[in-house]
Design an enzyme around this catalytic site. Structure first.
Site, PDB file in Angstrom:
ATOM      1  N   PRO A   2       0.803  -1.204   0.012  1.00 53.91           N
ATOM      2  CA  PRO A   2      -0.049  -0.168   0.081  1.00 53.91           C
ATOM      3  C   PRO A   2       0.648   1.184  -0.016  1.00 53.91           C
ATOM      4  CG  PRO A   2      -0.509  -1.430   1.674  1.00 53.91           C
ATOM      5  CD  PRO A   2       0.624  -2.130   1.009  1.00 53.91           C
ATOM      6  N   GLU A   3       0.571   2.177  -0.704  1.00 53.00           N
ATOM      7  CA  GLU A   3       1.185   3.537  -0.783  1.00 53.00           C
ATOM      8  C   GLU A   3       0.197   4.532  -0.523  1.00 53.00           C
ATOM      9  OE1 GLU A   3       3.100   3.937  -4.630  1.00 53.00           O
ATOM     10  OE2 GLU A   3       3.829   1.936  -4.616  1.00 53.00           O
ATOM     11  N   LYS A  59       3.105   7.104   4.824  1.00 54.77           N
ATOM     12  CA  LYS A  59       2.175   5.534   4.731  1.00 54.77           C
ATOM     13  C   LYS A  59       1.632   5.118   5.907  1.00 54.77           C
ATOM     14  CE  LYS A  59       5.191   4.699   0.951  1.00 54.77           C
ATOM     15  NZ  LYS A  59       6.245   3.664   0.393  1.00 54.77           N
ATOM     16  N   ARG A 271      14.760  -0.997  -7.578  1.00 57.42           N
ATOM     17  CA  ARG A 271      13.291  -1.342  -7.751  1.00 57.42           C
ATOM     18  C   ARG A 271      12.818  -1.491  -9.275  1.00 57.42           C
ATOM     19  NH1 ARG A 271      10.469   0.670  -3.345  1.00 57.42           N
ATOM     20  NH2 ARG A 271       8.721  -0.798  -4.086  1.00 57.42           N
TER      21      ARG A 271
END
Ligand SMILES: [Zn+2]
Length: 281
Positions: A2-3, A59, A271
């Site tokens: 989740p961002e 977050k 990433r």
């Protein structure tokens, strides 16, 4: 994982459900997700507190607590980070417990606030946010991209201060809080900037486009209640809708939705990263 848009969706829903409610008991608290204090100490301390406000910080979810009807003092909060697979829900106290439930807090309306997390990268903490930050239990975060302080000048200064790639700079939570891998790729595509670019080589116009894209991408994703790539579910166990709208993330090898060129996959800042070699310069 989740961002910002997913966490913001949970925060808005949670606010409507728990603000003004108080905790009467903690029937279950156990697991390594309790960073501070111990599950036993948290279970002893939480009853009697009421939820004065629910906010997002990067977050992190901050449930600001009040005691004995006193005015909100902001010095105590139940803090939750969803990690990879963390899930908050508000349900009837009699509802069956889902697997990997680590916290159940009984509210004064007969429902329970619950936190489950299969992979246990999530975090639950109780305490003064400033003290937790000083103890490095929660990180010091940079500017909130949806707040008034996130101006073109602010991002411009941040990007001019570093020699890193655009991707690495935007992922750094100490610069801009809440951005993650999915939305940084989307932001770079919207701004027409390759995530592999070094910050010192950006033009002023490109930095301004990145600023606008940060705000627009986050706002649109929140409107769509976030993206469900793997496990993310909202408070009601529903998926987000924004995964259908992603322009580059997860689309390496597929045609760019803007120009038709095959999207390129690479690794930046450790990433997986996708970009369009034509739309992004
Ligand atoms: Zn393109």
């Amino acid at each position: 994982m989740p961002e910002l848009p997913e966490v913001e969706t949970v925060v808005r829903d949670l606010r409507a459900e728990v603000e003004g409610r108080s905790v009467v008991a903690v029937p279950h608290a156990a697991s390594s997700v309790f960073r501070y204090p111990s599950p036993e100490a948290l279970a002893a301390a939480l009853p009697g507190a009421s939820f004065a406000a629910v906010r997002r910080s990067g977050k992190y979810i901050h449930c600001v607590l009040a005691r004995d009807g006193a005015a909100e003092v902001e010095s105590e909060a139940l803090i939750v980070h969803l990690g990879m697979t963390g899930h908050l829900e508000v349900c009837d106290a009699a509802a069956p417990e889902r697997p990997h439930t680590h916290l159940r807090a009984l509210l004064d309306d007969g429902r329970e606030l619950r936190f489950a997390d299969a992979r246990r990268f999530g975090r639950v903490m109780l305490g003064d946010p400033d003290a937790l930050r000083a103890a490095r239990l929660i990180p010091a975060l940079g500017v909130e991209p949806l707040g008034e302080e996130f101006t073109v000048q602010r991002l411009d200064a941040l990007l001019r201060r570093t020699t890193r790639t655009v991707k690495a700079a935007l992922l750094d939570q100490r610069g801009v809080a809440g951005l993650g891998n999915i939305y940084v790729d989307e932001i770079c595509h919207r701004a027409g900037v390759r995530p592999t670019r070094r910050c010192p080589r950006l033009t002023r116009a490109e930095r301004a486009r990145l600023h606008a894209a940060v705000v627009e991408v986050q706002r649109i994703a929140i409107r769509n209640r976030g993206s469900t790539i793997d496990d993310y579910r909202d408070l009601w166990d529903a998926k987000g809708n924004h995964q259908e709208e992603l322009r580059v993330y997860g689309r390496g090898g597929l045609p760019c939705l803007a120009c038709g060129t095959v999207l390129r996959r690479t690794v930046v800042a450790g990433r997986a990263t996708t970009y369009c070699p034509v739309c992004q310069r």
